[in-house]
Design an enzyme around this catalytic site. Sequence first.
Site, short mmCIF file in Angstrom:
data_model
loop_
_atom_site.label_atom_id
_atom_site.label_comp_id
_atom_site.label_asym_id
_atom_site.label_seq_id
_atom_site.Cartn_x
_atom_site.Cartn_y
_atom_site.Cartn_z
N LYS A 186 33.42 36.02 -4.25
CA LYS A 186 32.88 35.86 -3.40
C LYS A 186 31.29 36.76 -3.63
O LYS A 186 30.80 36.83 -2.53
CB LYS A 186 33.89 36.50 -2.41
CG LYS A 186 35.11 35.53 -2.12
CD LYS A 186 35.07 34.68 -0.42
CE LYS A 186 35.60 33.65 -1.00
NZ LYS A 186 36.40 33.37 0.49
N LYS A 246 42.27 20.34 -5.30
CA LYS A 246 42.33 20.25 -4.29
C LYS A 246 41.89 19.61 -2.96
O LYS A 246 40.64 20.02 -2.44
CB LYS A 246 43.47 21.77 -4.11
CG LYS A 246 42.44 22.74 -3.43
CD LYS A 246 43.06 24.03 -3.43
CE LYS A 246 42.10 25.24 -2.60
NZ LYS A 246 43.11 25.56 -1.76
N LYS A 281 39.72 23.19 3.09
CA LYS A 281 38.67 23.06 4.34
C LYS A 281 36.82 22.99 3.97
O LYS A 281 36.38 23.34 5.06
CB LYS A 281 38.99 23.90 4.93
CG LYS A 281 39.15 25.29 5.41
CD LYS A 281 40.08 25.71 6.17
CE LYS A 281 41.42 27.07 6.37
NZ LYS A 281 40.88 27.82 5.32
#
Length: 326
Positions: free
Chosen positions: A111, A192, A195
Site C-alpha cells: 500500500k 476474486k 468490494k
Amino acid sequence: MKRLLTGIKPSGELTLGNYIGAIKQMVAEQDNYETFMFIADMHAITVRQDPKELKERIRKLLALYIACGMDPNKNKIYLQSENEYIASLSWILECHTYYGEASRMIQFKEKSKNNENFSVGLLTYPILMAADILYCDADYVPVGIDQVQHVELARDIATRINNVYGNIFKMPEAMVKESAIKIKDLKDPLKKMSKSEDNPQGSIALLDDINVIRKKIMGATTDSEMRIVYDMDNKPGISNLINIATSLSDYSKEDIEKMFEGKNYGEFKRFVADIVCDEISKIQEKYNELINSDILDKILDEGIKESRKLAKEKYDLLREKVGLIR
Ligand code: ATP
Ligand code: LTN
C-alpha cells in the site's frame, strides 16, 4: 469457552464473497465460541475517508452483520473507536515493536509502494490490530490469508512483552479456513470477487437491488461449451456459479451436474440467480427493518461494555508493569 475475535473494516460495500467466505462462517461459529465481532473503524482511517460516508458505512455494516445472522445476544458487537483503551494499549505495543518488523509487513509494502503520501497509520496498522486481539486474550482470530502475517506480528509483540514483564498476554492463533471457497468475479472468474473492484458488474454487493443482482448473474462470463460441470481450471465461470449455488443451498456439485445434464447455460444461471436472490432478499428484508431503528445503537452500547472493561484491565496492568504510574 474459547474466545474468538474478528474485525472488519467499513471500507466498502460487503459483497457476496465476504458473505460466503467470512460472515456465514462467523455466524456458524457463534455457538461454539465466545465471539467478539467489531467494526474496525479506526483501521479505516489509515487512508483518508469522507466523514459522512464513513459514518453511514459503519451503520450499514452493523445492520448487515445482524441481518446476516450475527446474534447480538451471543456476540459482543462493538465499534473499535468507542474503546479508547485499545488505542492507548496500541501505543505501548508500538513502543515494543521494531520499525523493521512493522515495515516488513507485506500489506504495508504494497500500500505504500508508488505512494509518497501514505500516513504513518498505514505502518502502525498491524500494531493497532495486535491491540485489538491481545486486550481480550483472544484464542482464535478468523482472518483471510492476507491478514495472517499481522496475527503473527501480534504473537511476536506478545511474546516480547511477556518475556520482559511476565505473563501479560495470551497467545492468539490465526484461524484460516483453507477450505473456504473463494468466490470469483462474475466478469473475470480468474480474479476474486472484491468490494474494491473497479468493475461493479463482476461483483455482487449485499445491498444491490435484487433485479440488478439477477442481471449480473445472467450476464456472468462462462465459456463456449454447453456443459454444466465443475472444472475450476477449464471452466472457471461455470465452476464459480456452482460454488455460489452450493454455498447457499443444500445441493452438492454432483446434484447440480446431474440436474443440469443436457440443459443450457441460461437455465442454469436462472437457477443460481434464484438461490442468490432468495438468500439476499431475506438479508435485505431484515436490513431494512434494522437500518432506521434504534436497536443498532443499543447493540453497540451493550457490546462496548465488556470490551471496555477487559481493555481497561489489560491496559492498567501493562501500564503499571511498564512504569507508567505515579
Ligand atoms: P478489498 O477488496 O478491499 O481487499 P475484500 O472484499 O477482499 O476487500 P476483506 O476486507 O479483505 O474483503 O476481507 C474480509 C473477509 O472476507 C476475509 O475473511 C476474506 O477472506 C473474505 N473474503 C473477501 N472476498 C472474498 C471472496 N471473494 N470469496 C470468499 N471470501 C472472501
Ligand atoms: N485488518 C483486518 C481488519 C481487522 C482485524 C482486527 C481482523 C482489524 N483488526 C483484529 C482480525 C482481528 C482486515 O483488513 N481484514
